[in-house]
Design a protein around this motif. Structure first.
Motif, PDB file in Angstrom:
ATOM      1  N   PRO A 229      -4.527   1.540  -2.212  1.00 38.09           N
ATOM      2  CA  PRO A 229      -5.946   1.473  -1.527  1.00 38.09           C
ATOM      3  C   PRO A 229      -5.555   0.769  -1.273  1.00 38.09           C
ATOM      4  O   PRO A 229      -5.154  -0.942  -1.872  1.00 38.09           O
ATOM      5  CB  PRO A 229      -6.751   1.856  -2.490  1.00 38.09           C
ATOM      6  CG  PRO A 229      -6.107   1.591  -3.941  1.00 38.09           C
ATOM      7  CD  PRO A 229      -4.799   1.488  -4.371  1.00 38.09           C
TER       8      PRO A 229
ATOM      9  N   GLN B 289      -7.802   6.581   3.754  1.00 43.73           N
ATOM     10  CA  GLN B 289      -6.981   7.468   3.385  1.00 43.73           C
ATOM     11  C   GLN B 289      -5.651   7.308   4.186  1.00 43.73           C
ATOM     12  O   GLN B 289      -4.872   6.779   5.211  1.00 43.73           O
ATOM     13  CB  GLN B 289      -7.450   8.958   3.653  1.00 43.73           C
ATOM     14  CG  GLN B 289      -8.703   8.788   3.922  1.00 43.73           C
ATOM     15  CD  GLN B 289      -8.723  10.658   4.652  1.00 43.73           C
ATOM     16  OE1 GLN B 289      -8.497  10.410   6.025  1.00 43.73           O
ATOM     17  NE2 GLN B 289      -9.508  11.352   4.678  1.00 43.73           N
TER      18      GLN B 289
ATOM     19  N   ALA C  80     -11.767   2.201  -5.791  1.00 40.89           N
ATOM     20  CA  ALA C  80     -11.729   3.079  -5.235  1.00 40.89           C
ATOM     21  C   ALA C  80     -12.169   4.323  -5.309  1.00 40.89           C
ATOM     22  O   ALA C  80     -12.570   5.091  -6.055  1.00 40.89           O
ATOM     23  CB  ALA C  80     -10.145   2.974  -5.251  1.00 40.89           C
TER      24      ALA C  80
ATOM     25  N   LEU D 140      -7.824   9.045  -1.850  1.00 39.92           N
ATOM     26  CA  LEU D 140      -7.999   8.329  -1.533  1.00 39.92           C
ATOM     27  C   LEU D 140      -9.387   8.634  -0.214  1.00 39.92           C
ATOM     28  O   LEU D 140      -8.965   8.973   0.618  1.00 39.92           O
ATOM     29  CB  LEU D 140      -7.372   7.046  -0.866  1.00 39.92           C
ATOM     30  CG  LEU D 140      -8.195   5.361  -0.853  1.00 39.92           C
ATOM     31  CD1 LEU D 140      -8.943   4.894  -2.398  1.00 39.92           C
ATOM     32  CD2 LEU D 140      -7.376   4.506   0.089  1.00 39.92           C
TER      33      LEU D 140
ATOM     34  N   PHE E 279       0.826  -1.156   0.121  1.00 39.20           N
ATOM     35  CA  PHE E 279      -0.497  -0.129   0.149  1.00 39.20           C
ATOM     36  C   PHE E 279       0.707   1.129  -0.225  1.00 39.20           C
ATOM     37  O   PHE E 279       0.442   1.669   0.239  1.00 39.20           O
ATOM     38  CB  PHE E 279      -1.062  -0.248   1.073  1.00 39.20           C
ATOM     39  CG  PHE E 279       0.045  -0.214   2.584  1.00 39.20           C
ATOM     40  CD1 PHE E 279       0.191   1.003   3.238  1.00 39.20           C
ATOM     41  CD2 PHE E 279      -0.285  -1.276   3.177  1.00 39.20           C
ATOM     42  CE1 PHE E 279       1.075   0.877   4.340  1.00 39.20           C
ATOM     43  CE2 PHE E 279       0.908  -1.212   4.398  1.00 39.20           C
ATOM     44  CZ  PHE E 279       0.357   0.394   5.415  1.00 39.20           C
TER      45      PHE E 279
ATOM     46  N   SER F 196     -13.123   2.478  -1.060  1.00 40.31           N
ATOM     47  CA  SER F 196     -12.843   1.375  -1.484  1.00 40.31           C
ATOM     48  C   SER F 196     -13.319  -0.043  -0.901  1.00 40.31           C
ATOM     49  O   SER F 196     -13.647   0.103   0.264  1.00 40.31           O
ATOM     50  CB  SER F 196     -10.860   1.431  -2.088  1.00 40.31           C
ATOM     51  OG  SER F 196     -10.715   0.058  -0.736  1.00 40.31           O
TER      52      SER F 196
ATOM     53  N   LYS G 145     -18.635   2.939   2.203  1.00 39.38           N
ATOM     54  CA  LYS G 145     -17.826   2.328   1.056  1.00 39.38           C
ATOM     55  C   LYS G 145     -18.628   2.609  -0.974  1.00 39.38           C
ATOM     56  O   LYS G 145     -19.863   2.315  -0.416  1.00 39.38           O
ATOM     57  CB  LYS G 145     -17.288   0.576   1.388  1.00 39.38           C
ATOM     58  CG  LYS G 145     -16.492   0.835   2.390  1.00 39.38           C
ATOM     59  CD  LYS G 145     -16.001  -0.437   3.203  1.00 39.38           C
ATOM     60  CE  LYS G 145     -16.871  -1.902   3.021  1.00 39.38           C
ATOM     61  NZ  LYS G 145     -16.507  -2.279   3.685  1.00 39.38           N
TER      62      LYS G 145
ATOM     63  N   GLN H 242     -10.690  -4.754  -7.743  1.00 38.61           N
ATOM     64  CA  GLN H 242     -10.822  -2.740  -6.658  1.00 38.61           C
ATOM     65  C   GLN H 242     -11.640  -1.727  -7.566  1.00 38.61           C
ATOM     66  O   GLN H 242     -10.877  -1.231  -8.225  1.00 38.61           O
ATOM     67  CB  GLN H 242     -10.163  -2.859  -6.452  1.00 38.61           C
ATOM     68  CG  GLN H 242      -9.903  -1.814  -4.455  1.00 38.61           C
ATOM     69  CD  GLN H 242      -8.742  -1.938  -4.074  1.00 38.61           C
ATOM     70  OE1 GLN H 242      -7.331  -2.275  -4.109  1.00 38.61           O
ATOM     71  NE2 GLN H 242      -8.812  -1.282  -2.846  1.00 38.61           N
TER      72      GLN H 242
ATOM     73  N   PHE I 113     -12.385   8.660  -5.260  1.00 38.73           N
ATOM     74  CA  PHE I 113     -10.722   9.537  -4.539  1.00 38.73           C
ATOM     75  C   PHE I 113     -11.126  10.730  -4.831  1.00 38.73           C
ATOM     76  O   PHE I 113     -12.144  11.137  -5.371  1.00 38.73           O
ATOM     77  CB  PHE I 113      -9.742   9.632  -5.913  1.00 38.73           C
ATOM     78  CG  PHE I 113      -8.703   8.813  -5.295  1.00 38.73           C
ATOM     79  CD1 PHE I 113      -7.626   8.408  -5.213  1.00 38.73           C
ATOM     80  CD2 PHE I 113      -8.377   7.405  -5.510  1.00 38.73           C
ATOM     81  CE1 PHE I 113      -6.754   7.851  -4.621  1.00 38.73           C
ATOM     82  CE2 PHE I 113      -7.963   6.333  -6.022  1.00 38.73           C
ATOM     83  CZ  PHE I 113      -6.500   6.471  -4.912  1.00 38.73           C
TER      84      PHE I 113
END
Length: 256
Positions: free
Chosen positions: A72, A78, A200, A207, A57, A210, A133, A198, A202
């Protein structure tokens, strides 16, 4: 000259290559929405990487441009760089959920000869955090060769959506709510072979949330696909033979 080179190599070998401290909170109580992780070292490394489980990550590569990159991970909304330098690398993780619980790891490597490597691990348990999420749907449980992979992501109205397959961004799909790909065995990793998709969110380049999902490789589907292709080839061959025989019969009848 050779003596100087040998002395230089000995100096490199003699220099410490250690992670001196690895600071990860063991327990994150309810109501605490961010934590700081720190990896301290005494080493001349070429790359430092942070992992949660098997998923990278964060990466710090001194001298590169840019020198840091973040990716992410599940449960962490974050990822913020506090500082990375000659003696320590400190990160701030925010918007945590219980899924942020896991084994965290800091690796340092010297990628050129003489190769050196050091790692430290620690487990972090996060309790009772709730964070919105994005909604990820449409991914099937398994795929075979050449199948259509389609997934749909519904995020916040002011968020930019980004797609990742096995942790790598599909850059051409940035901003799209739909992911479309052809399935290939090369996409499926591990034992049993799995692929991770995935979505995510932003906001302002950071970020904010996700969601990921996994699918299995269907070897039988791949075999059936090959069998269907072979049946199609056999059928085409039969049609061609029948057409040739019919043409021959007509030619004989015409000559008689």
């Amino acid at each position: 000259m050779l003596v100087l080179l040998l002395l230089a190599l000995q100096a490199v070998h003699a220099r410490p290559f250690n992670i001196t401290h690895f600071i990860v909170p063991q327990i994150v109580p309810p109501g605490q929405h961010e934590v700081e992780l720190e990896c301290k070292y005494d080493a001349n490394f070429t790359i430092l990487t942070w992992f949660k489980g098997l998923n990278e990550f964060f990466r710090y590569k001194p001298g590169a441009a840019p020198s840091t990159r973040s990716f992410p991970i599940l449960g962490v909304g974050q990822i913020e760089l506090v500082t990375c330098g000659p003696t320590a690398c400190r990160l701030r993780l925010g918007a945590l959920t219980e899924e942020a619980s896991g084994l965290y790891r800091c690796d340092i490597e010297h990628e050129t000869p003489p190769y050196q490597y050091e790692t430290r691990r620690a487990y972090m348990q996060v309790h009772e955090h709730v964070h919105r999420k994005p909604l990820l749907e449409g991914l099937a449980e398994e795929y075979g060769e050449g199948d259509d992979i389609q997934a749909y992501c519904r995020g916040a109205p002011d968020a930019e959506l980004r797609w990742y397959i096995n942790g790598r961004e599909v850059e051409e799909m940035r901003g799209s709510a739909t992911l479309k790909r052809k399935s290939s065995r090369l996409m499926f990793l591990g034992v049993p072979p799995m692929v991770t998709v995935q979505c995510a969110e932003f906001k302002h380049g950071k970020l904010s949330g996700s969601k990921d999902a996994k699918a299995r490789w269907n070897e039988l589907g791949h075999i059936r696909g090959d069998e269907r292709a072979q049946e199609h080839r056999n059928s085409s061959t039969s049609v061609n033979v029948l057409s040739s025989n019919l043409a021959l019969v007509l030619l004989i009848a015409f000559l008689l």
